[in-house]
Design a protein around this motif. Structure first.
Motif, PDB file in Angstrom:
ATOM      1  N   PHE A  50       0.812  -1.227   0.000  1.00  0.00           N
ATOM      2  CA  PHE A  50       0.000   0.000   0.000  1.00  0.00           C
ATOM      3  C   PHE A  50       0.842   1.272   0.000  1.00  0.00           C
ATOM      4  N   GLY A  51       2.170   1.137  -0.013  1.00  0.00           N
ATOM      5  CA  GLY A  51       3.024   2.305  -0.137  1.00  0.00           C
ATOM      6  C   GLY A  51       3.511   2.877   1.184  1.00  0.00           C
ATOM      7  N   LYS A  52       4.584   3.654   1.099  1.00  0.00           N
ATOM      8  CA  LYS A  52       5.228   4.203   2.293  1.00  0.00           C
ATOM      9  C   LYS A  52       4.344   5.231   2.998  1.00  0.00           C
ATOM     10  N   SER A  53       3.600   6.031   2.237  1.00  0.00           N
ATOM     11  CA  SER A  53       2.743   7.041   2.846  1.00  0.00           C
ATOM     12  C   SER A  53       1.662   6.397   3.702  1.00  0.00           C
ATOM     13  N   CYS A  54       1.033   5.336   3.183  1.00  0.00           N
ATOM     14  CA  CYS A  54       0.027   4.605   3.949  1.00  0.00           C
ATOM     15  C   CYS A  54       0.643   4.021   5.213  1.00  0.00           C
ATOM     16  N   LEU A  55       1.822   3.437   5.078  1.00  0.00           N
ATOM     17  CA  LEU A  55       2.508   2.823   6.222  1.00  0.00           C
ATOM     18  C   LEU A  55       2.725   3.842   7.336  1.00  0.00           C
ATOM     19  N   LYS A  56       3.261   4.991   6.978  1.00  0.00           N
ATOM     20  CA  LYS A  56       3.560   6.009   7.982  1.00  0.00           C
ATOM     21  C   LYS A  56       2.283   6.564   8.619  1.00  0.00           C
ATOM     22  N   THR A  57       1.252   6.782   7.810  1.00  0.00           N
ATOM     23  CA  THR A  57      -0.010   7.309   8.335  1.00  0.00           C
ATOM     24  C   THR A  57      -0.662   6.312   9.284  1.00  0.00           C
ATOM     25  N   MET A  58      -0.681   5.042   8.890  1.00  0.00           N
ATOM     26  CA  MET A  58      -1.288   4.016   9.719  1.00  0.00           C
ATOM     27  C   MET A  58      -0.550   3.875  11.053  1.00  0.00           C
ATOM     28  N   CYS A  59       0.784   3.803  10.982  1.00  0.00           N
ATOM     29  CA  CYS A  59       1.573   3.621  12.203  1.00  0.00           C
ATOM     30  C   CYS A  59       1.474   4.835  13.126  1.00  0.00           C
ATOM     31  N   LYS A  60       1.416   6.019  12.560  1.00  0.00           N
ATOM     32  CA  LYS A  60       1.229   7.217  13.382  1.00  0.00           C
ATOM     33  C   LYS A  60      -0.109   7.147  14.098  1.00  0.00           C
ATOM     34  N   GLY A  61      -1.159   6.691  13.383  1.00  0.00           N
ATOM     35  CA  GLY A  61      -2.470   6.547  14.001  1.00  0.00           C
ATOM     36  C   GLY A  61      -2.454   5.544  15.134  1.00  0.00           C
ATOM     37  N   VAL A  62      -1.745   4.437  14.931  1.00  0.00           N
ATOM     38  CA  VAL A  62      -1.619   3.425  15.986  1.00  0.00           C
ATOM     39  C   VAL A  62      -0.893   4.008  17.191  1.00  0.00           C
TER      40      VAL A  62
ATOM     41  N   THR B 206       4.897  -1.132  27.121  1.00  0.00           N
ATOM     42  CA  THR B 206       4.351  -2.367  27.678  1.00  0.00           C
ATOM     43  C   THR B 206       3.359  -3.109  26.789  1.00  0.00           C
ATOM     44  N   SER B 207       2.720  -2.428  25.842  1.00  0.00           N
ATOM     45  CA  SER B 207       1.705  -3.088  25.016  1.00  0.00           C
ATOM     46  C   SER B 207       2.360  -4.078  24.056  1.00  0.00           C
ATOM     47  N   ARG B 208       1.824  -5.286  24.032  1.00  0.00           N
ATOM     48  CA  ARG B 208       2.335  -6.316  23.144  1.00  0.00           C
ATOM     49  C   ARG B 208       1.508  -6.319  21.858  1.00  0.00           C
ATOM     50  N   ILE B 209       2.191  -6.164  20.729  1.00  0.00           N
ATOM     51  CA  ILE B 209       1.539  -5.979  19.433  1.00  0.00           C
ATOM     52  C   ILE B 209       2.056  -7.016  18.451  1.00  0.00           C
ATOM     53  N   ILE B 210       1.138  -7.570  17.641  1.00  0.00           N
ATOM     54  CA  ILE B 210       1.537  -8.475  16.572  1.00  0.00           C
ATOM     55  C   ILE B 210       1.021  -7.978  15.229  1.00  0.00           C
ATOM     56  N   ASP B 211       1.848  -8.110  14.211  1.00  0.00           N
ATOM     57  CA  ASP B 211       1.451  -7.855  12.826  1.00  0.00           C
ATOM     58  C   ASP B 211       1.226  -9.213  12.172  1.00  0.00           C
ATOM     59  N   LEU B 212      -0.041  -9.538  11.879  1.00  0.00           N
ATOM     60  CA  LEU B 212      -0.375 -10.813  11.254  1.00  0.00           C
ATOM     61  C   LEU B 212      -0.135 -10.725   9.748  1.00  0.00           C
ATOM     62  N   GLY B 213       0.653 -11.662   9.218  1.00  0.00           N
ATOM     63  CA  GLY B 213       1.020 -11.593   7.807  1.00  0.00           C
ATOM     64  C   GLY B 213       1.985 -10.446   7.592  1.00  0.00           C
ATOM     65  N   CYS B 214       3.058 -10.443   8.377  1.00  0.00           N
ATOM     66  CA  CYS B 214       3.958  -9.283   8.430  1.00  0.00           C
ATOM     67  C   CYS B 214       4.803  -9.090   7.182  1.00  0.00           C
ATOM     68  N   GLY B 215       4.951 -10.147   6.370  1.00  0.00           N
ATOM     69  CA  GLY B 215       5.746 -10.004   5.154  1.00  0.00           C
ATOM     70  C   GLY B 215       7.173  -9.583   5.456  1.00  0.00           C
ATOM     71  N   ASN B 216       7.611  -8.480   4.837  1.00  0.00           N
ATOM     72  CA  ASN B 216       8.986  -8.029   5.047  1.00  0.00           C
ATOM     73  C   ASN B 216       9.188  -7.282   6.361  1.00  0.00           C
ATOM     74  N   GLY B 217       8.120  -7.127   7.134  1.00  0.00           N
ATOM     75  CA  GLY B 217       8.253  -6.576   8.479  1.00  0.00           C
ATOM     76  C   GLY B 217       8.340  -5.068   8.577  1.00  0.00           C
ATOM     77  N   MET B 218       8.069  -4.347   7.489  1.00  0.00           N
ATOM     78  CA  MET B 218       8.272  -2.908   7.515  1.00  0.00           C
ATOM     79  C   MET B 218       7.293  -2.169   8.422  1.00  0.00           C
ATOM     80  N   THR B 219       6.109  -2.747   8.648  1.00  0.00           N
ATOM     81  CA  THR B 219       5.179  -2.118   9.595  1.00  0.00           C
ATOM     82  C   THR B 219       5.787  -2.082  10.992  1.00  0.00           C
ATOM     83  N   LEU B 220       6.409  -3.168  11.396  1.00  0.00           N
ATOM     84  CA  LEU B 220       7.011  -3.231  12.733  1.00  0.00           C
ATOM     85  C   LEU B 220       8.282  -2.400  12.826  1.00  0.00           C
ATOM     86  N   ILE B 221       8.984  -2.261  11.720  1.00  0.00           N
ATOM     87  CA  ILE B 221      10.140  -1.356  11.696  1.00  0.00           C
ATOM     88  C   ILE B 221       9.676   0.074  11.949  1.00  0.00           C
TER      89      ILE B 221
END
Length: 221
Positions: A43-55, A65-80
């Motif tokens: 979905f692109g870098k802009s979507c990634l940054k906007t979504m993560c900022k919202g989170v 302390t919050s434990r978070i999982i990315d289901l279907g993380c692929g290359n892991g860039m959301t968690l980065i």
């Protein structure tokens, strides 16, 4: 679209198969080893940054302390990206071992060591019940809905999210195949209540307005 309308499905295709993703991540691994490029950001870098900022702005979540999982993380860039925003307890799962291998290499390149990446398949998941404060999905539900056995897999996926999420936990889903109303229709239930959406830039075309993706946030009851 009213709540009485059905969800409109797209045709199944190779994007709903494990073979496709194994092959795609195998190519991206070769590219990473040669160039250091992380590969496609879904979905692109802009979507990634906007979504993560919202989170990161959700009052229900604590970066330490919050434990978070990315289901279907692929290359892991959301968690980065979440790591760059200060989150500490991050997991990423994917049914493609190649995707997990790539995500670990990218994590090392980015200078992080606290993200726990592991292979897991929702059809035989090893994740325990009520583990996570938040479950993230950026395109995973979309891919599942493209499988030939979509109805069974979609229901299994919804049950899996409910199983691993703590009571009052947060489910964040980003989709390019489903509208806001369609996602609300599917996920709002005795188990999940809709909280809010994350806003993206709106574009106009042919007199209509919309966005290229939708992110909704639900809370487990």
């Amino acid at each position: 679209m009213s709540d009485s309308e059905d969800v409109v499905e797209v045709e199944s295709c190779v994007l709903g198969t494990k073979e496709h993703w194994d092959s795609a991540y195998d190519r991206e691994l070769d590219c990473f080893d040669e160039t250091g490029d992380c590969g496609e950001i879904w979905f692109g870098k802009s979507c990634l940054k906007t979504m993560c900022k919202g989170v990161s702005q959700l009052p229900e979540l604590n970066k330490e302390t919050s434990r978070i999982i990315d289901l279907g993380c692929g290359n892991g860039m959301t968690l980065i990206e979440l790591s760059k925003l200060g989150f500490k307890k991050l997991d990423g799962s994917d049914y493609s071992a190649k995707g997990i291998e790539l995500s670990k290499k990218i994590m090392e390149q980015e200078g992080f060591d606290h993200i726990n990446y592991f292979v897991d398949d929702i059809t035989d998941s090893k994740i325990e019940q009520y583990v996570y404060d938040a479950v993230l999905d950026k395109g995973t539900f979309d891919a599942i809905a493209l499988s030939e056995d979509r109805d069974k897999m979609k229901q299994l996926y919804k049950q899996h999210v409910e199983h691993i999420l703590k009571p009052n936990g947060i489910f964040v889903i980003t989709s390019c195949n489903y509208t806001e109303n369609e996602l609300k229709l599917y996920y709002t239930s005795p188990q999940f209540e809709f909280i809010k959406n994350i806003q993206y830039p709106v574009f106009s075309f042919g007199g209509s307005k919309g966005t290229t993706q939708t992110t909704l946030i639900f809370k487990k009851k």
